[in-house]
Design a protein around this motif. Sequence first.
Motif, short mmCIF file in Angstrom:
data_model
loop_
_atom_site.label_atom_id
_atom_site.label_comp_id
_atom_site.label_asym_id
_atom_site.label_seq_id
_atom_site.Cartn_x
_atom_site.Cartn_y
_atom_site.Cartn_z
N THR A 1 0.72 -1.29 -0.18
CA THR A 1 0.07 0.08 -0.51
C THR A 1 0.96 1.77 0.19
O THR A 1 0.37 1.87 -0.90
CB THR A 1 -0.80 -0.03 0.94
N HIS A 2 1.96 1.10 0.59
CA HIS A 2 2.62 2.57 1.03
C HIS A 2 3.38 2.71 -0.35
O HIS A 2 3.75 3.51 -0.72
CB HIS A 2 3.87 2.62 2.52
N VAL A 3 3.31 2.22 -1.02
CA VAL A 3 4.00 1.73 -2.61
C VAL A 3 2.70 2.00 -3.35
O VAL A 3 3.18 2.01 -4.53
CB VAL A 3 5.28 1.04 -2.57
N ALA A 4 1.77 2.20 -3.14
CA ALA A 4 1.35 1.63 -4.67
C ALA A 4 0.50 3.00 -5.75
O ALA A 4 0.71 2.61 -6.82
CB ALA A 4 -0.80 2.29 -3.71
N HIS A 5 1.71 4.13 -5.24
CA HIS A 5 1.25 5.36 -6.20
C HIS A 5 1.81 4.36 -7.30
O HIS A 5 2.32 5.02 -8.42
CB HIS A 5 1.90 6.78 -5.34
N GLU A 6 3.12 3.54 -7.11
CA GLU A 6 4.02 3.30 -8.14
C GLU A 6 3.72 2.33 -9.35
O GLU A 6 3.74 2.00 -9.90
CB GLU A 6 4.98 2.68 -7.42
N GLY A 7 2.56 2.22 -9.00
CA GLY A 7 1.30 1.51 -9.41
C GLY A 7 0.08 2.01 -10.06
O GLY A 7 -1.56 1.75 -10.92
N GLY A 8 -0.05 3.12 -9.81
CA GLY A 8 -0.77 4.04 -10.48
C GLY A 8 -1.67 4.69 -9.72
O GLY A 8 -2.90 5.15 -10.38
N PHE A 9 -1.61 4.06 -8.13
CA PHE A 9 -3.29 4.57 -7.47
C PHE A 9 -2.29 5.76 -6.41
O PHE A 9 -1.53 5.68 -5.57
CB PHE A 9 -2.73 3.30 -6.48
N ASP A 10 -4.31 6.35 -6.70
CA ASP A 10 -3.47 7.60 -5.67
C ASP A 10 -4.40 7.63 -5.07
O ASP A 10 -5.51 7.25 -4.43
CB ASP A 10 -4.23 8.61 -6.81
N LEU A 11 -3.55 8.54 -3.64
CA LEU A 11 -3.79 7.83 -1.99
C LEU A 11 -4.80 8.52 -1.29
O LEU A 11 -5.68 8.65 -0.08
CB LEU A 11 -2.63 7.30 -0.88
N THR A 12 -4.92 9.81 -2.09
CA THR A 12 -5.45 11.24 -1.89
C THR A 12 -6.48 10.76 -1.51
O THR A 12 -7.93 11.89 -0.56
CB THR A 12 -5.32 11.99 -2.79
N PRO A 13 -7.49 10.34 -2.22
CA PRO A 13 -9.16 10.48 -2.00
C PRO A 13 -9.07 9.76 -0.34
O PRO A 13 -10.25 9.09 0.00
CB PRO A 13 -9.52 9.29 -2.53
N TYR A 14 -7.94 8.41 0.22
CA TYR A 14 -8.25 8.16 1.29
C TYR A 14 -7.22 8.24 2.15
O TYR A 14 -6.29 7.88 3.07
CB TYR A 14 -7.90 6.54 0.82
N PRO A 15 -7.46 9.31 3.41
CA PRO A 15 -7.16 9.94 4.14
C PRO A 15 -6.84 9.21 5.09
O PRO A 15 -5.57 9.51 5.97
CB PRO A 15 -7.68 11.21 4.57
N HIS A 16 -8.03 8.19 6.19
CA HIS A 16 -7.81 6.69 6.86
C HIS A 16 -6.07 6.41 6.70
O HIS A 16 -5.67 6.27 7.72
CB HIS A 16 -9.10 6.46 6.97
N ILE A 17 -6.62 5.64 5.32
CA ILE A 17 -5.49 4.72 5.26
C ILE A 17 -4.00 5.63 4.78
O ILE A 17 -2.59 5.47 6.14
CB ILE A 17 -5.35 4.78 4.14
N GLN A 18 -3.50 7.02 4.98
CA GLN A 18 -2.42 8.01 4.61
C GLN A 18 -1.45 7.67 6.79
O GLN A 18 -1.14 8.19 6.62
CB GLN A 18 -3.06 9.07 4.36
N ALA A 19 -3.29 8.29 7.11
CA ALA A 19 -2.49 8.39 8.45
C ALA A 19 -2.18 7.32 8.87
O ALA A 19 -1.10 6.81 9.22
CB ALA A 19 -4.14 9.14 8.99
N TRP A 20 -2.86 6.55 8.68
CA TRP A 20 -1.90 4.90 8.82
C TRP A 20 -1.00 4.59 8.89
O TRP A 20 -0.74 4.00 9.78
CB TRP A 20 -3.74 3.89 8.25
N LEU A 21 -0.93 4.97 7.26
CA LEU A 21 0.88 4.76 7.06
C LEU A 21 1.42 5.40 7.99
O LEU A 21 2.89 4.32 7.93
CB LEU A 21 0.68 4.84 5.19
N LYS A 22 1.81 7.16 8.24
CA LYS A 22 2.05 7.46 8.56
C LYS A 22 2.54 6.79 10.23
O LYS A 22 2.84 6.57 11.29
CB LYS A 22 1.60 8.96 9.37
#
Length: 204
Positions: free
Chosen positions: A171-192
């Motif tokens: 998940t933390h490198v999902a952007h490398e597969g073209g997935f924008d995590l901007t719409p997922y604030p709870h995932i972003q907070a969890w990654l941190k």
Amino acid sequence: MKYQVYGDMLSGNCYKIKLLLQWLGIEHEWIHVDVLTRETHTEAFLALNPNAKIPVLVIEDETGKKEVLTESNAILNYLAEGTPYLSDSGLARARVLQWQFFEQYSHEPYIAVARFINKYQCLPKEREEEYYSKQEGGHKALKVMEKQLAAAPFFIGDNPTIADISLYAYTHVAHEGGFDLTPYPHIQAWLKRVEQVPGYVSME
């Protein structure tokens, strides 16, 4: 016990193992294996894992006897036994497994595969259709994760477990597969939050 890990740190499945070993402060020998040059197909490697995949964990006891364990989530469960990262109660442990099965069947086949096609194969024309077909399934998995993380800081409640490691890796490198995590604030907070766990090591 002595541990040897055959893997590649840029592989999410291998990185899972490295991350848990670092969280637990377990000494180990890391042996780099290059999948792209087919090192997993050598006679020596196939003797360890006939399935020709990494990671592989070699466990050596005090008598010198060696055991081999494969499959990333199986290795996580073995190493986490008796630690805070894997509950010994039935339902809580089953919930860890639930998310690990989710990762392998509903997450990894989309996000990890799209990342491989894009990052390592430079999105060749013959795989473009496959690459774009992975986006819907990947976002479906991310939406499931977002809903869970809206209710708790980690996947099994207030504290991290190997379920978090399993899902963090790709998940933390999902952007490398073209997935924008901007719409997922709870995932972003969890990654941190995962990155703040003592012993955290980055993928490199």
